[in-house]
Design a protein around this motif. Structure first.
Motif, PDB file in Angstrom:
ATOM      1  N   ASN A 298       0.810  -1.218   0.000  1.00  0.00           N
ATOM      2  CA  ASN A 298       0.000   0.000   0.000  1.00  0.00           C
ATOM      3  C   ASN A 298       0.843   1.267   0.000  1.00  0.00           C
ATOM      4  OD1 ASN A 298       0.875   0.365   2.688  1.00  0.00           O
ATOM      5  ND2 ASN A 298      -0.923  -0.685   3.500  1.00  0.00           N
ATOM      6  N   LEU A 300       2.499   2.872   2.359  1.00  0.00           N
ATOM      7  CA  LEU A 300       2.526   3.715   3.545  1.00  0.00           C
ATOM      8  C   LEU A 300       2.971   2.923   4.769  1.00  0.00           C
ATOM      9  CD1 LEU A 300      -0.843   5.675   3.179  1.00  0.00           C
ATOM     10  CD2 LEU A 300       1.417   6.324   2.334  1.00  0.00           C
ATOM     11  N   TRP A 301       3.552   3.634   5.735  1.00  0.00           N
ATOM     12  CA  TRP A 301       3.829   3.039   7.032  1.00  0.00           C
ATOM     13  C   TRP A 301       2.519   2.937   7.813  1.00  0.00           C
ATOM     14  CZ3 TRP A 301       8.466   1.236   8.977  1.00  0.00           C
ATOM     15  CH2 TRP A 301       9.606   1.499   8.226  1.00  0.00           C
ATOM     16  N   GLN A 302       2.378   1.817   8.532  1.00  0.00           N
ATOM     17  CA  GLN A 302       1.183   1.608   9.336  1.00  0.00           C
ATOM     18  C   GLN A 302       1.569   1.049  10.697  1.00  0.00           C
ATOM     19  OE1 GLN A 302      -1.180  -0.973   6.720  1.00  0.00           O
ATOM     20  NE2 GLN A 302      -2.531   0.750   6.301  1.00  0.00           N
ATOM     21  N   ASN A 304      -0.345  -0.777  14.258  1.00  0.00           N
ATOM     22  CA  ASN A 304      -1.594  -1.361  14.747  1.00  0.00           C
ATOM     23  C   ASN A 304      -1.456  -1.763  16.212  1.00  0.00           C
ATOM     24  OD1 ASN A 304       0.006  -3.855  13.720  1.00  0.00           O
ATOM     25  ND2 ASN A 304      -1.638  -4.743  14.951  1.00  0.00           N
ATOM     26  N   ARG A 326      -3.460   2.437  12.245  1.00  0.00           N
ATOM     27  CA  ARG A 326      -3.206   3.839  11.920  1.00  0.00           C
ATOM     28  C   ARG A 326      -2.254   3.913  10.733  1.00  0.00           C
ATOM     29  NH1 ARG A 326      -4.695   9.148  11.911  1.00  0.00           N
ATOM     30  NH2 ARG A 326      -2.864  10.514  12.016  1.00  0.00           N
ATOM     31  N   SER A 327      -2.650   4.669   9.702  1.00  0.00           N
ATOM     32  CA  SER A 327      -1.809   4.881   8.522  1.00  0.00           C
ATOM     33  C   SER A 327      -1.195   6.276   8.575  1.00  0.00           C
ATOM     34  CB  SER A 327      -2.633   4.727   7.241  1.00  0.00           C
ATOM     35  OG  SER A 327      -3.163   3.420   7.138  1.00  0.00           O
ATOM     36  N   ASN A 348      -2.857   9.989   2.250  1.00  0.00           N
ATOM     37  CA  ASN A 348      -3.143   9.600   3.634  1.00  0.00           C
ATOM     38  C   ASN A 348      -4.319   8.627   3.618  1.00  0.00           C
ATOM     39  OD1 ASN A 348      -3.238   9.366   6.381  1.00  0.00           O
ATOM     40  ND2 ASN A 348      -4.120  11.385   6.759  1.00  0.00           N
ATOM     41  N   LEU A 349      -4.020   7.346   3.781  1.00  0.00           N
ATOM     42  CA  LEU A 349      -5.086   6.352   3.816  1.00  0.00           C
ATOM     43  C   LEU A 349      -5.901   6.491   5.097  1.00  0.00           C
ATOM     44  CD1 LEU A 349      -3.274   3.130   2.531  1.00  0.00           C
ATOM     45  CD2 LEU A 349      -4.676   4.731   1.228  1.00  0.00           C
ATOM     46  N   ASP A 351      -7.834   5.512   8.489  1.00  0.00           N
ATOM     47  CA  ASP A 351      -7.580   4.555   9.569  1.00  0.00           C
ATOM     48  C   ASP A 351      -8.596   3.428   9.512  1.00  0.00           C
ATOM     49  OD1 ASP A 351      -5.560   6.229  10.307  1.00  0.00           O
ATOM     50  OD2 ASP A 351      -6.697   7.211  11.912  1.00  0.00           O
ATOM     51  N   SER A 378     -12.779   0.637   7.110  1.00  0.00           N
ATOM     52  CA  SER A 378     -11.740   1.613   6.762  1.00  0.00           C
ATOM     53  C   SER A 378     -12.383   2.956   6.443  1.00  0.00           C
ATOM     54  CB  SER A 378     -10.927   1.135   5.554  1.00  0.00           C
ATOM     55  OG  SER A 378     -10.322  -0.119   5.820  1.00  0.00           O
TER      56      SER A 378
END
Length: 442
Positions: A298, A300-302, A304, A326-327, A348-349, A351, A378
């Motif tokens: 995806n 992005l850093w996530q 959880n 959290r993205s 910004n995806l 959350d 989501s």
């Protein structure tokens, strides 16, 4: 003298049939008594065998419950003498009565402390298998898991390009867009038990994906359909996580585990990909274009965090989980879906929140069946071009609900085979998923 002898002989001759009749009657009574005693003996032996079986069952259940309460395998309790001992000596009955005696160590019952211990470990194995799938096993130093997951996704969308005349007649182009995706994911996972309360995890996926795009209205004709197929393979997003046992199972309280993790964008992001133009209009407007390669991550850093709980309720095992993902926003060189333009910006995806619950049943010492429901909701994603304003991406929010059916089979004392079928219940969920896992405990 002769007369006396003759008289005695006559009296004996007359009395002998009567004596013989009395003796025959006595013999018949003895036979009836023997038969009655044999019947009583058979009934007592059958009752005794039934009580022995009940004692064995109770002993096995008590030891299994004690193992669950303590949270670890305890030494086998001494089996009651009546259950472990041999049948007391009884007078040998006639051969017809010996068939009623039950065989020693009948199948399905613990006839010794060793068998009771095996039954206790079998009951505990089912609980461990559920814990392994929900969070982690804290009594294992190292667990290596190989898994293979197939997912099928199919979505059809009707596109109308025109207007309504008289609020009833549509004038324009009618096109049907269809996206079919098949993905195969191999995941290698390592679980390291640091101590009885902490476990560290590493998940490294490798993804192979094929997607077929279909679009109606090719060349301006509603009957024509254009189709293009694209592929993508590569490493996915790697996840590092940890499990911490907050509470052990005791009484009404389930075993509760706190989970936290970070997912790195190691896969190919879906932004800035090369596009393949399939069809253009006369005015050079792109009517149909697809990405040349499929993404594997995806981008992005996530992070959880979640909670999971497992509770034994003999013969069932209850489990559930809840969590938050959290993205973090990230900049890319190109976030525009138009192949002819390049627009850098930020993504910004939204959350995500997830939860699930289910129940598992142990069929025997090796096999268990589980059924569960999981859902992931989501929020809508946002994008911002360079020096621009944040804009919500319409249709980027989702709700993916899945019904899961699983079967677990213990291959050996260290290896377990897990199969899972997921059935999508909402349009945002895959149509179905089929997963196979093989965790091996070192």
């Amino acid at each position: 003298m002769k007369r006396l002898a003759m008289a005695a002989l006559v009296s004996l001759t007359v009395a002998s049939p009567r004596v013989m009749a009395q003796e025959a009657e006595t013999g018949n009574n003895d036979a009836e008594d023997v038969r009655a005693l044999v019947a009583q003996l058979e009934a007592l032996k059958a009752s005794y065998a039934q009580e022995v079986r009940r004692l064995r069952e109770l002993d096995m259940q008590v030891q299994a419950i004690q193992a669950r309460v303590s949270g670890k395998t305890a030494q086998a309790l001494p089996t009651p003498q009546v259950a472990a001992g041999t049948t007391p000596a009884v007078p040998a009955p006639p051969q017809a009565a010996t068939a009623a005696a039950p065989p020693a160590g009948a199948e399905g019952y613990a006839s010794s402390a060793a068998e009771a211990q095996e039954a206790k470990e079998a009951a505990r194995r089912s609980v461990d298998d559920v814990k392994q799938q929900q969070s982690a096993l804290f009594n294992q130093k190292l667990t290596l898991e190989n898994s293979l997951t197939y997912a099928r996704y199919d979505r059809k969308q009707l596109t109308l390009n025109g207007f309504l005349a008289l609020d009833a007649i549509f004038l324009g182009n009618i096109a049907i867009e269809n996206v079919e995706s098949d993905s195969l994911t191999y995941n290698f996972a390592a679980r390291w038990g640091v101590n009885p309360r902490l476990t560290l995890n590493l998940d490294v996926p490798y993804i192979a994906r094929k997607t077929i795009y279909q679009k109606g209205g090719a060349g301006g004709s509603a009957a024509a359909i254009a189709q293009e197929e694209t592929h993508g393979t590569g490493i996915g997003d790697v996840t590092v996580s940890a499990n911490y046992k907050l509470f052990g199972e005791r009484g009404w309280r389930p075993e509760t585990v706190l989970t936290g993790g970070v997912t790195a964008p190691t896969g190919r992001e879906p932004y800035g990909l090369d596009w393949k133009v399939i069809e253009r209009d006369d005015d050079d407007f792109i009517r149909f274009a697809v990405p040349s390669k499929q993404p594997t991550g995806n981008g992005l850093w996530q992070a959880n965090i979640g909670l999971s709980a497992v509770k034994s309720a003999d013969p069932a095992i209850l489990f559930g989980n809840i969590g938050y993902v959290r993205s973090f926003k990230r900049s890319f060189d190109d976030i525009d879906a138009n192949p002819d333009t390049i627009n850098p910006g930020e993504v910004n995806l939204g959350d995500s929140y997830y939860f699930g619950a289910g129940v598992a049943f142990a069929f025997n010492e090796r096999t268990s069946l589980s059924i569960s429901f999981s859902d992931r909701m989501s929020a809508r994603a946002s994008t911002r071009y360079k020096n621009g304003k944040w804009m919500k991406v319409i249709g980027s929010d989702g709700n993916a609900g899945t019904l899961n059916l699983g079967v677990t089979y213990a291959l050996t004392s260290k290896a377990t085979f897990v199969s899972m079928l997921g059935i999508g219940l909402t349009p945002d969920a895959p149509d179905f998923t089929l997963a196979f896992k093989l965790p091996y405990m070192l």
